[in-house]
Design a protein around this motif. Structure first.
Motif, PDB file in Angstrom:
ATOM      1  N   ALA A 167       0.833  -1.214   0.000  1.00 22.29           N
ATOM      2  CA  ALA A 167       0.000   0.000   0.000  1.00 22.29           C
ATOM      3  C   ALA A 167       0.863   1.257   0.000  1.00 22.29           C
ATOM      4  CB  ALA A 167      -0.924  -0.017   1.216  1.00 22.29           C
ATOM      5  N   LEU A 168       1.942   1.236   0.810  1.00 15.49           N
ATOM      6  CA  LEU A 168       2.756   2.454   0.972  1.00 15.49           C
ATOM      7  C   LEU A 168       3.688   2.697  -0.222  1.00 15.49           C
ATOM      8  CD1 LEU A 168       3.761   2.249   4.757  1.00 15.49           C
ATOM      9  CD2 LEU A 168       1.758   3.322   3.718  1.00 15.49           C
ATOM     10  N   SER A 169       3.908   1.680  -1.024  1.00 18.50           N
ATOM     11  CA  SER A 169       4.922   1.789  -2.082  1.00 18.50           C
ATOM     12  C   SER A 169       4.595   2.860  -3.118  1.00 18.50           C
ATOM     13  CB  SER A 169       5.112   0.435  -2.777  1.00 18.50           C
ATOM     14  OG  SER A 169       3.930   0.095  -3.467  1.00 18.50           O
ATOM     15  N   SER A 170       3.323   3.250  -3.212  1.00 13.66           N
ATOM     16  CA  SER A 170       2.985   4.264  -4.223  1.00 13.66           C
ATOM     17  C   SER A 170       3.054   5.698  -3.677  1.00 13.66           C
ATOM     18  CB  SER A 170       1.607   3.971  -4.816  1.00 13.66           C
ATOM     19  OG  SER A 170       0.634   3.986  -3.804  1.00 13.66           O
ATOM     20  N   LEU A 171       3.454   5.860  -2.404  1.00 16.92           N
ATOM     21  CA  LEU A 171       3.657   7.222  -1.870  1.00 16.92           C
ATOM     22  C   LEU A 171       4.906   7.838  -2.500  1.00 16.92           C
ATOM     23  CD1 LEU A 171       2.984   6.758   1.966  1.00 16.92           C
ATOM     24  CD2 LEU A 171       1.610   8.114   0.354  1.00 16.92           C
ATOM     25  N   ASP A 172       4.908   9.163  -2.647  1.00 14.39           N
ATOM     26  CA  ASP A 172       6.094   9.846  -3.193  1.00 14.39           C
ATOM     27  C   ASP A 172       7.297   9.627  -2.279  1.00 14.39           C
ATOM     28  OD1 ASP A 172       4.685  10.691  -5.349  1.00 14.39           O
ATOM     29  OD2 ASP A 172       4.112  12.619  -4.453  1.00 14.39           O
ATOM     30  N   THR A 173       7.056   9.807  -0.977  1.00 15.61           N
ATOM     31  CA  THR A 173       8.108   9.507  -0.010  1.00 15.61           C
ATOM     32  C   THR A 173       7.633   8.326   0.821  1.00 15.61           C
ATOM     33  OG1 THR A 173       8.435  11.876   0.115  1.00 15.61           O
ATOM     34  CG2 THR A 173       9.618  10.517   1.730  1.00 15.61           C
ATOM     35  N   VAL A 174       8.277   7.197   0.597  1.00 14.62           N
ATOM     36  CA  VAL A 174       7.839   5.984   1.285  1.00 14.62           C
ATOM     37  C   VAL A 174       8.515   5.921   2.652  1.00 14.62           C
ATOM     38  CG1 VAL A 174       7.751   3.454   1.171  1.00 14.62           C
ATOM     39  CG2 VAL A 174       7.581   4.810  -0.927  1.00 14.62           C
ATOM     40  N   PRO A 175       7.737   5.766   3.730  1.00 15.58           N
ATOM     41  CA  PRO A 175       8.365   5.658   5.053  1.00 15.58           C
ATOM     42  C   PRO A 175       9.197   4.377   5.155  1.00 15.58           C
ATOM     43  CG  PRO A 175       5.953   5.532   5.217  1.00 15.58           C
ATOM     44  CD  PRO A 175       6.279   5.655   3.768  1.00 15.58           C
ATOM     45  N   LYS A 176      10.190   4.405   6.073  1.00 15.12           N
ATOM     46  CA  LYS A 176      10.886   3.158   6.397  1.00 15.12           C
ATOM     47  C   LYS A 176       9.883   2.229   7.071  1.00 15.12           C
ATOM     48  CE  LYS A 176      15.586   4.681   7.303  1.00 15.12           C
ATOM     49  NZ  LYS A 176      16.564   4.938   8.382  1.00 15.12           N
ATOM     50  N   THR A 177      10.089   0.934   6.918  1.00 12.88           N
ATOM     51  CA  THR A 177       9.169  -0.015   7.552  1.00 12.88           C
ATOM     52  C   THR A 177       9.946  -1.146   8.225  1.00 12.88           C
ATOM     53  OG1 THR A 177       8.953  -1.284   5.482  1.00 12.88           O
ATOM     54  CG2 THR A 177       7.272   0.384   5.907  1.00 12.88           C
ATOM     55  N   THR A 178       9.422  -1.592   9.349  1.00  8.57           N
ATOM     56  CA  THR A 178      10.000  -2.741  10.051  1.00  8.57           C
ATOM     57  C   THR A 178       8.879  -3.695  10.433  1.00  8.57           C
ATOM     58  OG1 THR A 178      11.756  -1.359  10.965  1.00  8.57           O
ATOM     59  CG2 THR A 178      11.387  -3.491  12.029  1.00  8.57           C
ATOM     60  N   ASN A 179       9.150  -4.970  10.305  1.00 10.76           N
ATOM     61  CA  ASN A 179       8.173  -6.002  10.634  1.00 10.76           C
ATOM     62  C   ASN A 179       8.486  -6.587  12.012  1.00 10.76           C
ATOM     63  OD1 ASN A 179       7.056  -9.063   8.921  1.00 10.76           O
ATOM     64  ND2 ASN A 179       6.016  -7.733  10.342  1.00 10.76           N
ATOM     65  N   TYR A 180       7.579  -6.399  12.961  1.00  9.83           N
ATOM     66  CA  TYR A 180       7.729  -6.999  14.284  1.00  9.83           C
ATOM     67  C   TYR A 180       6.845  -8.236  14.352  1.00  9.83           C
ATOM     68  CZ  TYR A 180      10.291  -2.835  15.378  1.00  9.83           C
ATOM     69  OH  TYR A 180      11.231  -1.841  15.358  1.00  9.83           O
ATOM     70  N   ILE A 181       7.486  -9.380  14.355  1.00 10.48           N
ATOM     71  CA  ILE A 181       6.747 -10.643  14.397  1.00 10.48           C
ATOM     72  C   ILE A 181       6.778 -11.161  15.831  1.00 10.48           C
ATOM     73  CG2 ILE A 181       6.711 -13.049  13.597  1.00 10.48           C
ATOM     74  CD1 ILE A 181       7.812 -12.039  10.913  1.00 10.48           C
ATOM     75  N   GLY A 182       5.613 -11.410  16.378  1.00  6.53           N
ATOM     76  CA  GLY A 182       5.556 -11.860  17.766  1.00  6.53           C
ATOM     77  C   GLY A 182       4.247 -12.553  18.083  1.00  6.53           C
ATOM     78  N   GLY A 183       4.182 -13.032  19.319  1.00  9.00           N
ATOM     79  CA  GLY A 183       2.931 -13.609  19.798  1.00  9.00           C
ATOM     80  C   GLY A 183       2.607 -14.979  19.238  1.00  9.00           C
ATOM     81  N   LEU A 184       3.553 -15.606  18.535  1.00  9.94           N
ATOM     82  CA  LEU A 184       3.238 -16.905  17.925  1.00  9.94           C
ATOM     83  C   LEU A 184       2.992 -17.949  19.010  1.00  9.94           C
ATOM     84  CD1 LEU A 184       5.772 -16.991  14.936  1.00  9.94           C
ATOM     85  CD2 LEU A 184       3.464 -16.019  15.034  1.00  9.94           C
ATOM     86  N   GLY A 185       1.943 -18.737  18.817  1.00  6.70           N
ATOM     87  CA  GLY A 185       1.603 -19.768  19.798  1.00  6.70           C
ATOM     88  C   GLY A 185       1.292 -19.184  21.169  1.00  6.70           C
ATOM     89  N   GLY A 186       0.859 -17.933  21.199  1.00  9.22           N
ATOM     90  CA  GLY A 186       0.468 -17.311  22.455  1.00  9.22           C
ATOM     91  C   GLY A 186       1.616 -16.695  23.243  1.00  9.22           C
ATOM     92  N   ARG A 187       2.828 -16.619  22.650  1.00 10.88           N
ATOM     93  CA  ARG A 187       3.958 -15.970  23.329  1.00 10.88           C
ATOM     94  C   ARG A 187       3.556 -14.550  23.710  1.00 10.88           C
ATOM     95  NH1 ARG A 187       9.465 -16.818  23.216  1.00 10.88           N
ATOM     96  NH2 ARG A 187       8.732 -18.960  23.436  1.00 10.88           N
ATOM     97  N   ASP A 188       3.868 -14.185  24.951  1.00  9.07           N
ATOM     98  CA  ASP A 188       3.500 -12.867  25.453  1.00  9.07           C
ATOM     99  C   ASP A 188       4.210 -11.769  24.652  1.00  9.07           C
ATOM    100  OD1 ASP A 188       2.045 -11.310  27.139  1.00  9.07           O
ATOM    101  OD2 ASP A 188       3.523 -11.334  28.772  1.00  9.07           O
ATOM    102  N   ILE A 189       3.514 -10.697  24.412  1.00 13.76           N
ATOM    103  CA  ILE A 189       4.144  -9.473  23.910  1.00 13.76           C
ATOM    104  C   ILE A 189       3.943  -8.434  25.006  1.00 13.76           C
ATOM    105  CG2 ILE A 189       4.157  -7.691  22.120  1.00 13.76           C
ATOM    106  CD1 ILE A 189       2.871  -9.747  20.231  1.00 13.76           C
ATOM    107  N   THR A 190       5.038  -8.017  25.611  1.00 11.48           N
ATOM    108  CA  THR A 190       4.920  -7.136  26.771  1.00 11.48           C
ATOM    109  C   THR A 190       4.931  -5.667  26.340  1.00 11.48           C
ATOM    110  OG1 THR A 190       7.302  -6.970  27.061  1.00 11.48           O
ATOM    111  CG2 THR A 190       6.194  -8.821  28.153  1.00 11.48           C
ATOM    112  N   LYS A 191       4.554  -4.819  27.294  1.00 11.65           N
ATOM    113  CA  LYS A 191       4.666  -3.377  27.047  1.00 11.65           C
ATOM    114  C   LYS A 191       6.112  -3.032  26.730  1.00 11.65           C
ATOM    115  CE  LYS A 191       2.443  -2.294  30.899  1.00 11.65           C
ATOM    116  NZ  LYS A 191       1.962  -1.458  32.012  1.00 11.65           N
ATOM    117  N   GLY A 192       7.045  -3.708  27.456  1.00 12.33           N
ATOM    118  CA  GLY A 192       8.472  -3.478  27.218  1.00 12.33           C
ATOM    119  C   GLY A 192       8.870  -3.816  25.789  1.00 12.33           C
ATOM    120  N   ASN A 193       8.346  -4.923  25.251  1.00 16.76           N
ATOM    121  CA  ASN A 193       8.647  -5.306  23.862  1.00 16.76           C
ATOM    122  C   ASN A 193       8.178  -4.236  22.891  1.00 16.76           C
ATOM    123  OD1 ASN A 193       7.590  -8.663  24.679  1.00 16.76           O
ATOM    124  ND2 ASN A 193       9.678  -7.855  24.677  1.00 16.76           N
TER     125      ASN A 193
END
Lengths: 389, 298
Positions: free
Chosen positions: A337-363
């Protein structure tokens, strides 16, 4: 009336208020309490519906198709392996334009065997032609059951709809939930209208027909066009819901403190609540962070995302899934979706919570800090893991 | 109950203009069944010849309401339609599923079992032509011993299919179903009488119809009815009912017609050796000994 109930109870209350004609369901953890409650409601007469004890999820969806084909309102609920077991029937139902509503308790996929919540299951079905919404809490789960029928049955939509709530974190957590009055729901959601698509004795139909290479594409393109156009129906139904019940969910997505944000984290489902708190804390420290709660994955709100994120420097996408061999599925969709913006923001993928793994406020705070820092980091980041990445 | 025959059968067609092969036994079974069930019928058909030849957009062969179901789902979709009609208060309708032998005895068995368990008010028709014909004649759970199919080739090591037909009728009856019957397109009056009974049954009913397939069996399209008769007369198929918890053998020939004549009229059996035919006859005799001993005869 306010009641202290679980997400599953809230789903059952929402379904009861939506007055389906037939419920066909097969038990699977963590969806079970929702269908147990519904069977009790049918037994005690508070829900006037047929409850079909089907022998599998495949038959649960097939039976719902039968119900929908004669113009009645159908409900089913499933999770995880059950969703995959019925998978064949999902495009069947959407191609036949059947406005079936289904609750999916998001849960991990075997193997390793795991009953806890992640969103691997529903990601498999993004291409099934179903509308997919993800809710943040029990109240939204209840409210979306009512909205879902209004959206799905809209004559310009006629698509089935999957309401996703995180297994255990939402299905089994108790919250104070406002239960709307039946008469107000009846006014908002009238009985299902017989569309020209359904069977009728005075106007017989053949449904789920075959269309060869001379007609097939036209059917698919009409389906695609209507699903794209359902965005306006989704937004207007949410608006009407707000007027009737005083609660709104901002249609396709909700922006939280994103207006002047340098970095924004995109979330779906229950982790949104945790992220809200982190955003508030970091904002109090003067950090320009924001949250974008992505509610609908299909139809995908590409244009709305571009508008909301065009001035953001760095966008994080929290995925509770992996498309093995690539990256998180929502990340792929957001980048596209973002690729057609004139200035594309940097993006990072945060993968978590698999199999119910906790994602904390700290994470989540670490993720925001990482996106704000100028240090290089890998595009894919796994949250709260013990193994090497 | 009405006794249906060629003289009083309606001229109205409810399954017409389909693209089935000449001499197709299965399409005859559907046509006759629909004539008995009538215009207030809701039909569910899974993948198979009958759905493939009758729902080709924009030419629809059913004049009543009808739907193609996922392959495994005849029982479930039919049940869902019946439940929806009931909930909507639409009365005096018939809900029927038409599945083939593979769609019933293999992939659709679970959903059929569920429907019978719930005693849903549907009629389930198994049109048995003894292989997956729509996909090009592959072995199913109802393919008899010694059949050459495209996945059970006959050669120097194997005589074709090496398994017997699943006892679908008895599997269904073991559920304690309201009404079940076997029939053959070779005996249409018996077939129609059984459909009439199924129509008047409250709860689930099942009719298993033996239906030759000229394309898959390798016989002329003009001998479909003759072979459907011979199968019964030679004892390789049987006409029976299950009603009020009892098995009833409808036709008990004193002497069986020739098995060889039946088999050798079809290219799917042409390779059979004498010892293979002995296996087939022995299996038949054991089955009949049991039926004659345990089942009522009317």
């Amino acid at each position: 009336m306010r009641k202290f109930i679980s997400g599953n109870d809230a789903v059952a209350e929402g379904v009861r208020l939506a007055r389906p004609h037939v419920i066909s369901a097969y038990p699977i953890t963590p969806q079970t309490i929702a269908v147990e409650r519904l069977s009790e409601m049918v037994e005690d007469g508070s829900l006037k519906a047929e409850y079909m004890h089907v022998e599998s999820e495949h038959s649960a969806m097939a039976a719902a198709m039968g119900v929908s084909s004669v113009g009645a309102r159908a409900f089913t609920a499933t999770s995880s392996q059950g969703l995959l077991y019925m998978a064949e029937c999902l495009p069947y139902a959407s191609g036949a334009r059947m406005p079936i509503v289904m609750m999916n308790a998001n849960r991990a996929i075997a193997t390793p065997w795991n009953i806890y919540g992640d969103q691997m299951d529903s990601m498999f079905l993004l291409n099934s032609g179903w509308i997919q919404v993800y809710v943040e809490d029990a109240q939204e789960a209840l409210d979306m059951m009512i909205q879902a029928y209004k959206i799905a049955e809209h004559p310009q939509v006629l698509a089935p709809m999957m309401v996703n709530l995180d297994g255990f974190v939402l299905t089994h957590t108790y919250e104070l939930v406002e239960i709307p009055e039946q008469d107000k729901v009846d006014a908002f959601l009238p009985p299902i209208q017989m569309s020209k698509q359904v069977m009728a004795l005075d106007d017989p139909k053949s449904l789920c027909i075959s269309a060869g290479n001379d007609f097939n594409m036209e059917f698919k393109i009409k389906q695609e066009r209507d699903l794209q156009n359902s965005v306006s129906v989704i937004e207007s139904v949410d608006h009407e819901f707000h007027e009737a019940f005083g609660r709104k969910y901002h249609g396709m997505m909700e922006c939280y403190k994103t207006e002047d944000a340098d970095v924004v984290l995109i979330t779906t489902g229950s982790i949104t609540g945790t992220t809200r708190i982190v955003v508030d804390q970091m904002r109090a420290e003067g950090k320009k962070v924001g949250l974008l709660k992505l509610r609908y994955l299909r139809p995908f709100p590409a244009e709305q995302l571009r508008i909301a994120l065009r001035d953001v420097k760095h966008v994080g996408v929290l995925d509770k899934n992996i498309s093995f061999g690539y990256e998180g599925t929502i990340f792929t969709n957001v980048n596209s979706a973002l690729s057609s913006l004139d200035t594309v923001p940097k993006t990072t993928n945060y993968i978590g919570g698999l199999g119910g793994r906790d994602i904390t406020k700290g994470n989540i705070e670490e993720a925001f800090e990482q996106m704000m820092s100028s240090d290089h980091h890998d595009k894919i980041q796994y949250m709260n893991v013990r193994c090497e990445q | 109950m009405i006794k249906h025959n060629a003289r009083n059968l309606t001229n109205e067609e409810f399954f017409y203009g389909h693209k089935a092969c000449g001499g197709c036994g299965e399409s005859l079974a559907v046509r006759l069944t629909m004539k008995i069930l009538g215009e207030r019928t809701f039909a569910a058909l899974p993948a198979g010849c009958m759905s493939a030849v009758s729902f080709i957009y924009p030419n629809m062969a059913f004049t009543t309401n009808a739907i193609i179901t996922p392959f495994a789902s005849t029982g479930a979709v039919a049940s869902g339609m019946a439940a929806g009609l009931k909930a909507l208060g639409i009365e005096n309708t018939q809900t029927v599923g038409f599945a083939g032998d593979g769609g019933t005895a293999d992939i659709g068995l679970q959903a059929l079992s569920g429907a019978i368990d719930r005693n849903d008010d549907i009629i389930y028709i198994c049109n048995d032509n003894e292989a997956y014909m729509n996909t090009g004649i592959q072995k199913s759970g109802l393919t008899p011993y010694g059949t050459k199919t495209t996945t059970s080739p006959a050669g120097k090591n194997l005589p074709g299919s090496i398994t017997m037909k699943k006892n679908m009728f008895e599997i269904v009856a073991a559920h304690g179903i309201q009404y079940a019957a076997t029939a053959s397109v070779g005996y249409p009056e018996d077939l129609m009488a059984k459909i009439e009974k199924a129509k008047n049954t409250k709860g689930t009913s099942y009719v298993h119809i033996f239906a030759p397939c000229p394309t898959g069996w390798g016989h002329g399209s003009e001998v479909t009815i003759e072979l459907a008769k011979q199968a019964v007369d030679s004892g390789l198929w049987y006409l029976a009912e299950f009603e009020n918890g009892e098995f009833i053998l409808n036709k008990n020939p004193k002497e069986f017609a020739s098995v060889e004549n039946y088999l050798m009229a079809q290219s799917r059996f042409k390779h059979l050796k004498e010892e293979d035919i002995e296996v087939i006859k022995n299996h038949r005799d054991a089955k009949w000994a049991k039926m004659r001993k345990d089942w009522q005869q009317k």
